[in-house]
Design an enzyme around this catalytic site. Structure first.
Site, PDB file in Angstrom:
ATOM      1  N   SER A 114       0.819  -1.212   0.000  1.00 44.10           N
ATOM      2  CA  SER A 114       0.000   0.000   0.000  1.00 44.10           C
ATOM      3  C   SER A 114       0.852   1.260   0.000  1.00 44.10           C
ATOM      4  O   SER A 114       1.925   1.296   0.613  1.00 44.10           O
ATOM      5  CB  SER A 114      -0.901   0.009   1.238  1.00 44.10           C
ATOM      6  N   TYR A 138      -1.720   5.626  -4.570  1.00 47.56           N
ATOM      7  CA  TYR A 138      -2.746   6.655  -4.441  1.00 47.56           C
ATOM      8  C   TYR A 138      -2.164   7.914  -5.072  1.00 47.56           C
ATOM      9  O   TYR A 138      -1.004   8.260  -4.798  1.00 47.56           O
ATOM     10  CB  TYR A 138      -3.082   6.924  -2.973  1.00 47.56           C
ATOM     11  N   THR A 164      -5.213   2.387  -7.547  1.00 42.71           N
ATOM     12  CA  THR A 164      -6.523   2.176  -6.912  1.00 42.71           C
ATOM     13  C   THR A 164      -7.468   3.270  -7.370  1.00 42.71           C
ATOM     14  O   THR A 164      -7.199   4.452  -7.157  1.00 42.71           O
ATOM     15  CB  THR A 164      -6.367   2.193  -5.384  1.00 42.71           C
ATOM     16  N   LYS A 241      -7.098  -1.161 -10.030  1.00 46.35           N
ATOM     17  CA  LYS A 241      -7.726  -1.877  -8.904  1.00 46.35           C
ATOM     18  C   LYS A 241      -8.999  -1.151  -8.489  1.00 46.35           C
ATOM     19  O   LYS A 241      -8.959   0.024  -8.136  1.00 46.35           O
ATOM     20  CB  LYS A 241      -6.754  -1.901  -7.722  1.00 46.35           C
ATOM     21  N   HIS A 265     -12.792  -2.735  -2.591  1.00 41.47           N
ATOM     22  CA  HIS A 265     -11.993  -2.204  -1.491  1.00 41.47           C
ATOM     23  C   HIS A 265     -12.419  -2.842  -0.164  1.00 41.47           C
ATOM     24  O   HIS A 265     -12.530  -2.168   0.862  1.00 41.47           O
ATOM     25  CB  HIS A 265     -12.160  -0.669  -1.429  1.00 41.47           C
TER      26      HIS A 265
HETATM   27  C1  FMN Z   1      -7.537  -2.242   6.802  1.00 38.72           C
HETATM   28  C2  FMN Z   1      -7.538  -2.155   5.312  1.00 38.72           C
HETATM   29  C3  FMN Z   1      -6.743  -1.223   4.675  1.00 38.72           C
HETATM   30  C4  FMN Z   1      -6.732  -1.122   3.304  1.00 38.72           C
HETATM   31  N1  FMN Z   1      -5.911  -0.234   2.708  1.00 38.72           N
HETATM   32  C5  FMN Z   1      -5.858  -0.185   1.367  1.00 38.72           C
HETATM   33  C6  FMN Z   1      -4.961   0.656   0.728  1.00 38.72           C
HETATM   34  O1  FMN Z   1      -4.186   1.365   1.365  1.00 38.72           O
HETATM   35  N2  FMN Z   1      -4.947   0.697  -0.631  1.00 38.72           N
HETATM   36  C7  FMN Z   1      -5.796  -0.078  -1.366  1.00 38.72           C
HETATM   37  O2  FMN Z   1      -5.764  -0.022  -2.591  1.00 38.72           O
HETATM   38  N3  FMN Z   1      -6.646  -0.920  -0.775  1.00 38.72           N
HETATM   39  C8  FMN Z   1      -6.678  -0.985   0.568  1.00 38.72           C
HETATM   40  N4  FMN Z   1      -7.533  -1.864   1.158  1.00 38.72           N
HETATM   41  C9  FMN Z   1      -8.362  -2.738   0.335  1.00 38.72           C
HETATM   42  C10 FMN Z   1      -7.653  -4.063   0.063  1.00 38.72           C
HETATM   43  O3  FMN Z   1      -6.618  -3.881  -0.830  1.00 38.72           O
HETATM   44  C11 FMN Z   1      -8.591  -5.089  -0.547  1.00 38.72           C
HETATM   45  O4  FMN Z   1      -9.254  -4.544  -1.654  1.00 38.72           O
HETATM   46  C12 FMN Z   1      -9.651  -5.649   0.402  1.00 38.72           C
HETATM   47  O5  FMN Z   1      -9.183  -5.658   1.709  1.00 38.72           O
HETATM   48  C13 FMN Z   1     -10.050  -7.040  -0.003  1.00 38.72           C
HETATM   49  O6  FMN Z   1     -11.097  -7.520   0.804  1.00 38.72           O
HETATM   50  P1  FMN Z   1     -10.889  -8.500   2.051  1.00 38.72           P
HETATM   51  O7  FMN Z   1     -10.393  -7.657   3.179  1.00 38.72           O
HETATM   52  O8  FMN Z   1     -12.264  -9.007   2.275  1.00 38.72           O
HETATM   53  O9  FMN Z   1      -9.924  -9.559   1.640  1.00 38.72           O
HETATM   54  C14 FMN Z   1      -7.539  -1.955   2.542  1.00 38.72           C
HETATM   55  C15 FMN Z   1      -8.344  -2.899   3.188  1.00 38.72           C
HETATM   56  C16 FMN Z   1      -8.328  -3.005   4.548  1.00 38.72           C
HETATM   57  C17 FMN Z   1      -9.199  -4.043   5.200  1.00 38.72           C
END
Ligand code: FMN
Ligand code: FMN
Ligand code: FMN
Ligand code: FMN
Lengths: 374, 374, 374, 374
Positions: A114, A138, A164, A241, A265
């Site tokens: 990330s 980002y 993203t 994404k 997300h």
């Molecule tokens: C705590 C947390 C932080 C996240 N931070 C980012 C991020 O910084 N950038 C991003 O593209 N997606 C972020 N995501 C989304 C994840 O990349 C991903 O799409 C998602 O967690 C997938 O679903 P799951 O948690 O059910 O496996 C985040 C998700 C969570 C749970």
């Protein structure tokens, strides 16, 4: 989080890791990691939608030897189970992103870091020099900042940029607003020297500190042209994404995306969007083989992975499961979690009659409603 | 299990037997007998899917005399309700497989003995010399062992070999893994002299002892050719147990199967496969009358039996209900359980307007969603 | 049942009556009145299926004056809400069938008396000399007994014979079997002098006493010819009660039925048959206007009545609600319960834009799944 | 209601306001405001039906600036979120309708005042001189009374008359009947001098006082001609509130309606009518652009608003949420509630890729069952 020795042999499923994590994390951390947007309808659906799919198992296929090997953009990977980017992983465990990367090096197919990591992208890269790794971007309002991140990612050896596209603003997660979520003072966003960019997330002006960070610093005015721009400033492949429709799939390809990640997300942005596994078929159909399609969201078991592959995803990415793994002792926890999932995938393949990934196809999955057509 | 006298007249349904069994069994036994794979979604579905079917009852058909007589492969049987193979029955009651066989002799249509019985196949056969009985075969990596089992089954008077095709590996039942399930030391797999084959299941190297047994000793490389091979080494008819798709039905027939048992192994192998009653119609259609089709999985009442027959099964087999019966006093318990089910079937037939098994047909059952087409 | 004065003004819905009844009845009575067959799936469905239907209300229809008047077989009745036959009503309240008849005289459209009444058919008739009333017939193995009942019904002024066709055997209601249900000694089946016919239901030989009564005394060999026979021995119209399919509708008409009651016997016979409101459309379609079609099963509110009429029923009959009414003070309780339902029906008509019964039509109701076709 | 200072910054969603209101209101008030008709099936459905719709979000649309501006009958409004008429608002908070109007002046798109207000229509108008405001009309049996109301509304500056067509009688809300709901003595229906018209609602003759008020004083004999009549006595546009079918849409337009509000009166009239969001598409299709269509019923979040607009509503109206807002400190409470909803709408638009209201279209929403067509 008091560090107590965890006996990982007692964990038999991702859900065991989850239960443990929710026990050891404080409220601020649990809220940030677990929450979905608003009523959390999509959060529940991301998981439930997998349960509504049925595997049609085939018998007597000689499944003594199962291989999960596959490839992403032409590079061979040992498993289609990969790591999704999640922000600020040191909240889950002090070793954070680096521990995660080390575990992924041996037990995941690929790793996405990330932008909002609490370990610098260079340090994380060094923890997994041979890992197939991608940098999640980002786009900051300040394009210099953005460009700098891209160039550092290239220099550090990341193999792709993951843009993203679903976060022009941060989704509203009620409990984060209620708790006025902030990054604890001992951590910072480690990719930035600039105090504002690194620390703005440690304060709250009334709601979620991260929401305020995103609103004040990230660019909400991105368009598909931004993909074209990104392609023009990097030689790395660019993944998009956050695609959830056939229409955006077509646009992504038109504007130069090299791969698409179907993602909502983790149900954290807009509540009541569909589960990702539900829209996967329409995205795969629109992609029509022109680019690879990956999926994240709600993957919690080997049969979930199997179903995503059967519906056309080339790989799946894990968000929260990684954080649960970290909570159970850092690197070792993530590794064991990944091993359980890989074992489950292998067993699912064997019991469904698939010796290798390419044996998994569209005929292996139907929606449960199929059986009401009696 | 403290042997206390059970008043069987208080049991009015299979569910009463289940409740009693779960009270008297220890955790190791309950876990092994009751569990389904992983999240146990299919375990629940095997039962729920029956509840979603509706019987269309016909009136005024002169139903004073009801007969449940039918035939299997040409041999007349008194009822289409038969006994499925389940391993290690002496855990359910000290009299185990022999008691079960004795009850089946008078109150079931046919009996299948598991390869993994805690009473030798010869002793079980002797307990039911006139019973229509089949031997369920697991193929060992050591083909000599396998061949020996087939020959002994023939010699002991079994009428068919039932090849289970859904177990190249044992499904993952989380609670067995957690409890490190093992066969208690006072029992052994009674069909083997070889200590390894007989006792490997009494130890665990970290997870389910049975899972380790299967992984180390059984052949995961079976193909449809294996059916052809089996046919070549025995004069007995060969049933294929574990078919869940039209495609495998066609293959089974092509490779010489004499009958097909639609089964998902009591939802113990691959979680989120369909309920057996849901796939029965596609298997029956693919069989197209060329071989008989039987079903097991989730049969708990007379209306369940009725529905399976209406959708084309020639007989149904009971897994767990037999074990619940054993728990309620061995032979007498199984017999009473079978009698209740047979009475329920008769009553269902009468109230649906069917005097004999052949009166039950496709028009008698619809899916509940049929009524949303208002 | 201790007779305590009940304040009927506190009852605002049928459900209030139900809750009260379940409080005042003993276990034997509650079990007999409330139970459905086996797992009670259809029992729940009989009510739930109404909830799945949506009323399409029409506005501005000038609904100051609402009339529920309609006709049955040409005779005008004040409301389509009628009384279904239920056995042994003195268990619900000492005044039993006579109290029920008196209430029906003023507040129901018609009344059906059960063969198995605890007040003689003559005494009940006398309680409602001007009521539109029908006699429900169970055919005894002894045809003389049956004939005698028909002739006495004619003589006593009943206007039709209602032949119940869904009870060759009594359905299995588990709690009745468990409790070994019997008619309390102070009551008897009042239509019979013969001790066996009158009192056999007061004893149990191990299960439900009523089940044993039906099995030993009623004729399970009825066929459609029996309808023809009944028509030949009475000048009264013959209704067939218990039709659940289009096929049997056609047969009923062919063999001379004058009206059809769609009924699954209050879900007390064969579990997992459809809800009555679900099969109503197919019966109405098959009847094609040749005979009137009525419905019972699960009617608990004015909107339920409205829906049944919209789908083609000419009248509805109430089973359990009558018994709940009796429990709340006999005649007055039944009357108030009927008034509430009639008021609800009127209000439903007004709010849906229907001034009279004939305004209610097929366009007023859709299945909720209609709205998923977005 | 003890007036205690409420910290509005702790409220993050409409549901927070609801929970607070149910805590501070007495039983009489809670029952009147919260109840739906009878079994409250439609009450639940009005909300659940929104949850069953999925938003298809579009990405990379440059959403830095979001505008919720739209127009109603040609007049520009800042947001499509408007205020529905609800009776007797001073029960919710002493400042009642005037406070509500003041909040709406700055944060809602338009405001409808109920005929049955506890503040006179003139006083309310004065609280929002520049607000876009409509007067909701109940037609009294006494046409002079009615005419007088219309003329006063015109004189006071209301911009339209909203004729509620779904209330020839008041729906039956069981708990109001049980509690014998009445307006507390300190308030009166402030639009009337006549004691009967103003105070009849303060007494109960055995059930809900409001039900008796409506039955004795309002005209249940309205027809579509009444719309024509209303148009003939006022120069103001006339909205018809309470349309639930395509058929009535056509009639409304034929008889001169200037706009249609799809409404089931907050599920308070006829139970088991469809959710309003479910019938919106059929009304929009029947209107075919000839008149604007608005919706109320169950709107509780920004995504609900988004979905209604996507399915063709030009604006939505809030019933209970306004009352919850009042309960949290009068004007300030309503204002904060409206701001939360508007913020949610903006965020939903941004995350779905809509910069302005006209970007929201039919492609943005599908029913969840769409995804079972896998
Ligand atoms: C705590 C947390 C932080 C996240 N931070 C980012 C991020 O910084 N950038 C991003 O593209 N997606 C972020 N995501 C989304 C994840 O990349 C991903 O799409 C998602 O967690 C997938 O679903 P799951 O948690 O059910 O496996 C985040 C998700 C969570 C749970
Ligand atoms: C405890 C247990 C042990 C079993 N052992 C075997 C076995 O050894 N061989 C086999 O072919 N099937 C085995 N089965 C599967 C059964 O033959 C049958 O397919 C299944 O139990 C039917 O489902 P039911 O339990 O819902 O009736 C077993 C099932 C259970 C519950
Ligand atoms: C306690 C009880 C006794 C019944 N006895 C008879 C009977 O003697 N004859 C008959 O034709 N139906 C009988 N029925 C069935 C009713 O006539 C009717 O079909 C059914 O109760 C309607 O369903 P409801 O109870 O949901 O209204 C009985 C039902 C109940 C609940
Ligand atoms: C307490 C209450 C009082 C109401 N009074 C009126 C009224 O006087 N006139 C009217 O047309 N609608 C009235 N309504 C209906 C509302 O205008 C609106 O249709 C409904 O509340 C919308 O549903 P919601 O409450 O789920 O937002 C009332 C609703 C409530 C909850």
């Amino acid at each position: 989080m008091a560090e107590e020795k965890v006996d990982l042999s007692n964990f038999v499923s991702v859900n065991d890791f989850r239960k443990h994590a929710l026990k050891v994390w404080d409220a601020n951390t649990s809220s940030y990691y677990e929450s979905g947007a608003n009523e959390q309808i999509t959060l529940k659906e991301n998981l439930d939608a997998f349960s509504r799919l049925r595997i049609r198992p085939r018998m007597l296929r000689g499944v003594q030897k199962i291989s999960t090997e596959t490839s992403l953009l032409g590079r061979t990977i040992r498993t289609p189970i990969c790591v999704a980017p999640s922000a600020m992983q040191r909240m889950a465990h002090p070793d954070g992103e680096a521990a995660n990367m080390r575990a992924a090096s041996t037990d995941a197919g690929a790793f996405i870091l990330s932008s909002l990591s609490t370990t610098s992208l260079e340090d994380v890269a060094q923890a997994g020099p041979n890992t197939y790794k991608f940098y999640q971007l980002y786009v900051y309002k300040d394009r210099e900042v953005t460009l700098n991140l891209v160039q550092r990612a290239e220099a550090a050896g990341y193999n792709a940029i993951v843009l993203t596209v679903d976060t022009p603003y941060l989704g509203r997660r009620d409990s984060d607003v209620r708790l006025k979520f902030k990054l604890p003072p001992q951590y910072r966003l480690a990719n930035f020297d600039n105090a504002l960019l690194a620390k703005r997330v440690q304060v709250s002006q009334g709601g979620s500190g991260l929401q305020e960070y995103v609103a004040s610093l990230l660019d909400a005015n991105l368009t598909w042209e931004s993909v074209r721009w990104l392609k023009s400033v990097t030689k790395l492949p660019v993944f998009v994404k956050g695609v959830m429709t056939a229409e955006d799939t077509t646009l992504a390809i038109e504007f130069g995306a090299d791969a698409i990640i179907v993602s909502n997300h983790g149900a954290r942005q807009l509540d009541t969007v569909p589960a990702t596994i539900e829209v996967l078929p329409e995205v795969v159909a629109a992609a029509a083989g022109r680019v690879e399609v990956y999926l994240d969201g709600g993957v919690r078991s080997g049969t979930d992975v199997f179903k995503a592959l059967a519906l056309g995803a080339r790989a799946v990415f894990l968000g929260r499961p990684i954080l649960y793994g970290l909570a159970a002792g850092g690197e070792a926890g993530v590794r064991r979690m990944l091993q359980i999932l890989n074992d489950e995938l292998k067993l699912a393949m064997a019991l469904a009659g698939c010796k290798q990934i390419s044996d998994i196809n569209r005929q292996h999955v139907v929606h449960v409603s199929h059986f009401s057509k009696l």
